[in-house]
Design an enzyme around this catalytic site. Structure first.
Site, PDB file in Angstrom:
ATOM      1  N   ARG A 169       1.924   6.471 -10.939  1.00  0.00           N
ATOM      2  CA  ARG A 169       2.872   6.826  -9.881  1.00  0.00           C
ATOM      3  C   ARG A 169       2.353   6.187  -8.599  1.00  0.00           C
ATOM      4  O   ARG A 169       1.250   5.644  -8.556  1.00  0.00           O
ATOM      5  CB  ARG A 169       3.093   8.344  -9.766  1.00  0.00           C
ATOM      6  CG  ARG A 169       1.975   9.257 -10.059  1.00  0.00           C
ATOM      7  CD  ARG A 169       0.796   9.169  -9.135  1.00  0.00           C
ATOM      8  NE  ARG A 169       1.178   9.287  -7.743  1.00  0.00           N
ATOM      9  CZ  ARG A 169       0.440   8.892  -6.716  1.00  0.00           C
ATOM     10  NH1 ARG A 169      -0.738   8.316  -6.918  1.00  0.00           N
ATOM     11  NH2 ARG A 169       0.848   9.029  -5.466  1.00  0.00           N
ATOM     12  N   GLY A 170       3.161   6.302  -7.537  1.00  0.00           N
ATOM     13  CA  GLY A 170       2.835   5.598  -6.304  1.00  0.00           C
ATOM     14  C   GLY A 170       3.560   4.260  -6.324  1.00  0.00           C
ATOM     15  O   GLY A 170       3.486   3.520  -7.323  1.00  0.00           O
ATOM     16  N   ASP A 195       7.535   4.889   0.027  1.00  0.00           N
ATOM     17  CA  ASP A 195       8.177   4.446  -1.217  1.00  0.00           C
ATOM     18  C   ASP A 195       9.260   3.417  -0.957  1.00  0.00           C
ATOM     19  O   ASP A 195       9.601   2.607  -1.823  1.00  0.00           O
ATOM     20  CB  ASP A 195       8.751   5.637  -1.978  1.00  0.00           C
ATOM     21  CG  ASP A 195       7.632   6.397  -2.642  1.00  0.00           C
ATOM     22  OD1 ASP A 195       6.977   7.201  -1.953  1.00  0.00           O
ATOM     23  OD2 ASP A 195       7.363   6.135  -3.827  1.00  0.00           O
TER      24      ASP A 195
END
Ligand SMILES: CSC[C@@H](O)[C@@H](O)C(=O)COP(=O)(O)O
Length: 357
Positions: A54-55, A242
């Site tokens: 994730r990230g 994001d």
């Protein structure tokens, strides 16, 4: 014995080793170090959806390698029309998570690269392109880390939210890249890591990563930030992103917007650190960014136990949008923008060493 590329280290979130992709399973940190081996594009799509990796930048790097794995599968099974069949893998990967634009950026770059290939065996070239994306991300983080650190001119405590560290990128980290560089310069007294409900990226991942790196970190409940700022103990809020819209609105982990409001109220500076691959000039403003909603159980349960009465519903939007007006600095590898707006972001884009659109 595990090869050194597969030992527990924050820089090893995404590792290509022995012709396979290994993902450090971030669901299990900090208690267990497990690498999940992926040998297909579909396996990587599942790993992204399930938060093994994730990230935003780490998702982008994983997706680039996923295209290599998918092409290998298609070439083994179809030969001539492998590119056509690969479209199914592109669609699967694009559906894994909706908000982090680095996923779509990496898919686009791999798709454009494939269009240039006329090799009999395209796999070595495809792998080299994925490795370039990975290496460029690390280099971007090191550069933006130094640029962000240069803004912090006195020893201070900072608050960060979620995990925008090595674990969330190809390596080194964005917000935590700034922290690493500022710490090396002697300007970080302490990092307060918001625990980041519901998934606890702050207490599980940021705290692990900083502790492993010898950087002083203190975990706090998300709701503690206001009183900490009111005490005058904090100089900066530093977060990742994001997706950054064309007007400078910043989409990041849910709770970031609240922190930005608090920071402005208390005179605390608010810095967003992200590579240019997170800037999306095709999205005019934050309202146009798709916000992922995840399962209600992530909110209703904690540590495997339900924490709300049976029959009660929960909302779980996992990102929010901070208006550009609340952002003091956007720090990228191509430069720093103070008080971001559309004109400044467009101008920055023009300075990118490679075409980013
Ligand atoms: C350098 S990572 C920046 C962002 O991706 C990060 O702050 C974040 O919100 C990650 O959300 P996640 O849901 O853990 O993928």
């Amino acid at each position: 014995m595990l090869p050194t590329s597969l030992i527990a280290h924050p820089d090893h979130a995404v590792v290509w080793h022995d012709n396979q992709l290994y993902l450090l399973d971030q669901r299990e940190l900090p208690h267990t170090i497990t690498f999940i081996m992926c040998n297909s594009g579909a396996a990587v799509a599942t790993a992204i959806r399930d938060m093994v990796v994730r990230g935003a930048p780490a998702i982008g790097v994983a997706v680039a390698y996923a295209v290599v794995l998918a092409a290998r599968e298609r070439l083994l099974n179809t030969t001539n029309d492998w590119r056509e069949h690969l479209n199914e893998d592109f669609a699967l990967l694009a559906a894994a998570r909706p908000t982090a634009v680095n996923l779509f950026w990496a898919l686009k770059r791999m798709r454009e690269f494939i269009a240039t290939l006329d090799h009999v065996d395209p796999l070595p070239a495809l792998l080299a392109e994925a490795q370039r994306i990975h290496a460029e991300d690390i280099a971007a983080n090191q550069t933006l880390g130094a640029l962000g650190a240069a803004l912090i001119d006195t020893p201070t405590a900072i608050i960060t939210h979620c995990n925008a560290g090595a674990l969330a990128t190809g390596g080194y980290g964005t917000a935590l890249g700034v922290v690493r560089s500022a710490f090396a310069a002697g300007n970080i007294r302490c990092v307060y890591a918001d625990e980041t409900r519901p998934w606890l990226q702050g207490s599980r991942l940021t705290a692990w990563e900083l502790h492993e790196s010898g950087i002083p970190v203190t975990v706090q409940a998300d709701v503690a930030a206001a009183s900490l700022m009111a005490r005058g103990d904090v100089g900066w809020v530093i977060v990742g992103a994001d997706r950054i819209a064309a007007n400078g609105d910043v989409c990041n982990k849910i709770g970031t917007y609240g922190l930005a409001i608090l920071a402005r109220h208390h005179g605390v500076k608010f810095m967003v650190a992200a590579p240019l691959s997170t800037v999306d000039l095709d999205t005019p403003n934050g309202a146009a960014i798709p916000i992922e909603e995840r399962a209600a159980d992530e909110v209703l349960c904690c540590g495997g136990q339900r924490v709300a009465p049976a029959g009660v519903a929960a909302r779980n939007p996992v990102f929010d949008v901070t208006p550009a007006a609340l952002v003091d600095y956007i720090v990228t590898e191509c430069g720093v923008i103070a008080q971001p707006d559309a004109a400044k972001l467009h101008a920055l884009y023009q300075t990118a060493p490679i075409a980013m659109d």
